[in-house]
Design a protein around this motif. Structure first.
Motif, PDB file in Angstrom:
ATOM      1  N   GLU A  14       7.701   4.247  -6.027  1.00  0.00           N
ATOM      2  CA  GLU A  14       7.306   4.386  -4.621  1.00  0.00           C
ATOM      3  C   GLU A  14       5.976   5.124  -4.500  1.00  0.00           C
ATOM      4  O   GLU A  14       5.069   4.681  -3.773  1.00  0.00           O
ATOM      5  CB  GLU A  14       8.356   5.174  -3.834  1.00  0.00           C
ATOM      6  CG  GLU A  14       9.669   4.496  -3.651  1.00  0.00           C
ATOM      7  CD  GLU A  14      10.663   5.426  -2.989  1.00  0.00           C
ATOM      8  OE1 GLU A  14      10.269   6.209  -2.088  1.00  0.00           O
ATOM      9  OE2 GLU A  14      11.838   5.402  -3.377  1.00  0.00           O
ATOM     10  N   GLU A  15       5.883   6.249  -5.179  1.00  0.00           N
ATOM     11  CA  GLU A  15       4.678   7.079  -5.116  1.00  0.00           C
ATOM     12  C   GLU A  15       3.461   6.288  -5.584  1.00  0.00           C
ATOM     13  O   GLU A  15       2.401   6.326  -4.965  1.00  0.00           O
ATOM     14  CB  GLU A  15       4.870   8.341  -5.969  1.00  0.00           C
ATOM     15  CG  GLU A  15       3.721   9.302  -5.942  1.00  0.00           C
ATOM     16  CD  GLU A  15       3.511   9.986  -4.604  1.00  0.00           C
ATOM     17  OE1 GLU A  15       2.366  10.419  -4.353  1.00  0.00           O
ATOM     18  OE2 GLU A  15       4.457  10.088  -3.803  1.00  0.00           O
ATOM     19  N   VAL A  18       2.541   3.389  -3.016  1.00  0.00           N
ATOM     20  CA  VAL A  18       2.023   3.834  -1.722  1.00  0.00           C
ATOM     21  C   VAL A  18       0.784   4.721  -1.868  1.00  0.00           C
ATOM     22  O   VAL A  18      -0.189   4.560  -1.129  1.00  0.00           O
ATOM     23  CB  VAL A  18       3.117   4.578  -0.918  1.00  0.00           C
ATOM     24  CG1 VAL A  18       2.555   5.169   0.368  1.00  0.00           C
ATOM     25  CG2 VAL A  18       4.270   3.628  -0.609  1.00  0.00           C
ATOM     26  N   ARG A  19       0.799   5.632  -2.819  1.00  0.00           N
ATOM     27  CA  ARG A  19      -0.278   6.628  -2.891  1.00  0.00           C
ATOM     28  C   ARG A  19      -1.168   6.506  -4.122  1.00  0.00           C
ATOM     29  O   ARG A  19      -2.127   7.249  -4.263  1.00  0.00           O
ATOM     30  CB  ARG A  19       0.317   8.032  -2.824  1.00  0.00           C
ATOM     31  CG  ARG A  19       0.882   8.323  -1.455  1.00  0.00           C
ATOM     32  CD  ARG A  19       1.543   9.683  -1.360  1.00  0.00           C
ATOM     33  NE  ARG A  19       2.309   9.758  -0.139  1.00  0.00           N
ATOM     34  CZ  ARG A  19       3.499   9.215   0.061  1.00  0.00           C
ATOM     35  NH1 ARG A  19       4.086   8.538  -0.890  1.00  0.00           N
ATOM     36  NH2 ARG A  19       4.121   9.335   1.210  1.00  0.00           N
ATOM     37  N   GLU A  27      -2.749   5.009   4.354  1.00  0.00           N
ATOM     38  CA  GLU A  27      -2.062   4.940   5.650  1.00  0.00           C
ATOM     39  C   GLU A  27      -1.479   3.543   5.875  1.00  0.00           C
ATOM     40  O   GLU A  27      -0.327   3.400   6.298  1.00  0.00           O
ATOM     41  CB  GLU A  27      -3.004   5.307   6.790  1.00  0.00           C
ATOM     42  CG  GLU A  27      -2.336   5.260   8.152  1.00  0.00           C
ATOM     43  CD  GLU A  27      -3.277   5.630   9.291  1.00  0.00           C
ATOM     44  OE1 GLU A  27      -2.810   5.567  10.443  1.00  0.00           O
ATOM     45  OE2 GLU A  27      -4.448   5.959   9.052  1.00  0.00           O
ATOM     46  N   ARG A  29      -0.753   1.318   3.545  1.00  0.00           N
ATOM     47  CA  ARG A  29       0.312   1.113   2.562  1.00  0.00           C
ATOM     48  C   ARG A  29       1.591   1.817   2.997  1.00  0.00           C
ATOM     49  O   ARG A  29       2.684   1.279   2.848  1.00  0.00           O
ATOM     50  CB  ARG A  29      -0.122   1.577   1.175  1.00  0.00           C
ATOM     51  CG  ARG A  29      -1.118   0.616   0.547  1.00  0.00           C
ATOM     52  CD  ARG A  29      -1.441   1.004  -0.861  1.00  0.00           C
ATOM     53  NE  ARG A  29      -2.645   1.823  -0.860  1.00  0.00           N
ATOM     54  CZ  ARG A  29      -2.992   2.651  -1.825  1.00  0.00           C
ATOM     55  NH1 ARG A  29      -2.229   2.821  -2.880  1.00  0.00           N
ATOM     56  NH2 ARG A  29      -4.102   3.328  -1.747  1.00  0.00           N
ATOM     57  N   THR A  30       1.435   3.019   3.542  1.00  0.00           N
ATOM     58  CA  THR A  30       2.596   3.764   4.035  1.00  0.00           C
ATOM     59  C   THR A  30       3.271   3.013   5.174  1.00  0.00           C
ATOM     60  O   THR A  30       4.503   2.916   5.226  1.00  0.00           O
ATOM     61  CB  THR A  30       2.162   5.170   4.492  1.00  0.00           C
ATOM     62  OG1 THR A  30       1.558   5.846   3.387  1.00  0.00           O
ATOM     63  CG2 THR A  30       3.331   5.982   5.017  1.00  0.00           C
ATOM     64  N   GLN A  31       2.477   2.481   6.088  1.00  0.00           N
ATOM     65  CA  GLN A  31       3.023   1.717   7.211  1.00  0.00           C
ATOM     66  C   GLN A  31       3.723   0.450   6.726  1.00  0.00           C
ATOM     67  O   GLN A  31       4.813   0.118   7.203  1.00  0.00           O
ATOM     68  CB  GLN A  31       1.908   1.356   8.196  1.00  0.00           C
ATOM     69  CG  GLN A  31       1.339   2.546   8.913  1.00  0.00           C
ATOM     70  CD  GLN A  31       0.036   2.245   9.636  1.00  0.00           C
ATOM     71  OE1 GLN A  31      -0.670   1.275   9.320  1.00  0.00           O
ATOM     72  NE2 GLN A  31      -0.297   3.073  10.613  1.00  0.00           N
ATOM     73  N   CYS A  80       3.827  -3.297  -1.078  1.00  0.00           N
ATOM     74  CA  CYS A  80       4.398  -2.132  -0.381  1.00  0.00           C
ATOM     75  C   CYS A  80       5.551  -2.537   0.524  1.00  0.00           C
ATOM     76  O   CYS A  80       6.590  -1.858   0.564  1.00  0.00           O
ATOM     77  CB  CYS A  80       3.317  -1.419   0.432  1.00  0.00           C
ATOM     78  SG  CYS A  80       2.185  -0.458  -0.579  1.00  0.00           S
TER      79      CYS A  80
END
Length: 104
Positions: A14-15, A18-19, A27, A29-31, A80
């Motif tokens: 996940e990390e 997304v990051r 942002e 990717r998080t959404q 994502c």
């Protein structure tokens, strides 16, 4: 492999998705991961990837591409969205298993 180690590896995935290093904004990717707050031009594609992947069409991809993002950025957002959905299902499954085990 023990469950704790699997969860740790999944959280690392996940990390990274997304990051980690990428072309699209963290942002966005998080959404896409959460399938929430995605700009309208990308929302249809992200939602279909998360909830109805067999219904994704070329026109969905073209509409998302018209938003100005590159193919690399769109690929990252698709990943994502897929990993986000699988994470929600994985977490729900583990919670249900824990609840059923605690009830025994």
């Amino acid at each position: 492999m023990p469950t704790d180690e699997k969860r740790t590896l999944h959280r690392a995935l996940e990390e990274r998705v997304v990051r980690g290093e990428g072309r699209s904004a963290v942002e966005l990717r998080t959404q896409a991961f959460a399938n929430e707050g995605v700009p309208a031009a990308l929302g249809v594609l992200v939602d279909k990837i998360a909830n109805r992947p067999t219904q994704v069409t070329d026109s969905d991809l073209q509409a998302a591409k018209a938003s100005g993002l590159s193919e690399d950025e769109l690929f990252e957002l698709v990943v994502c969205a897929a990993v986000g959905k699988s994470t929600r299902l994985y977490d729900a499954g583990l919670a249900a298993l824990e609840e059923a085990t605690d009830a025994s």
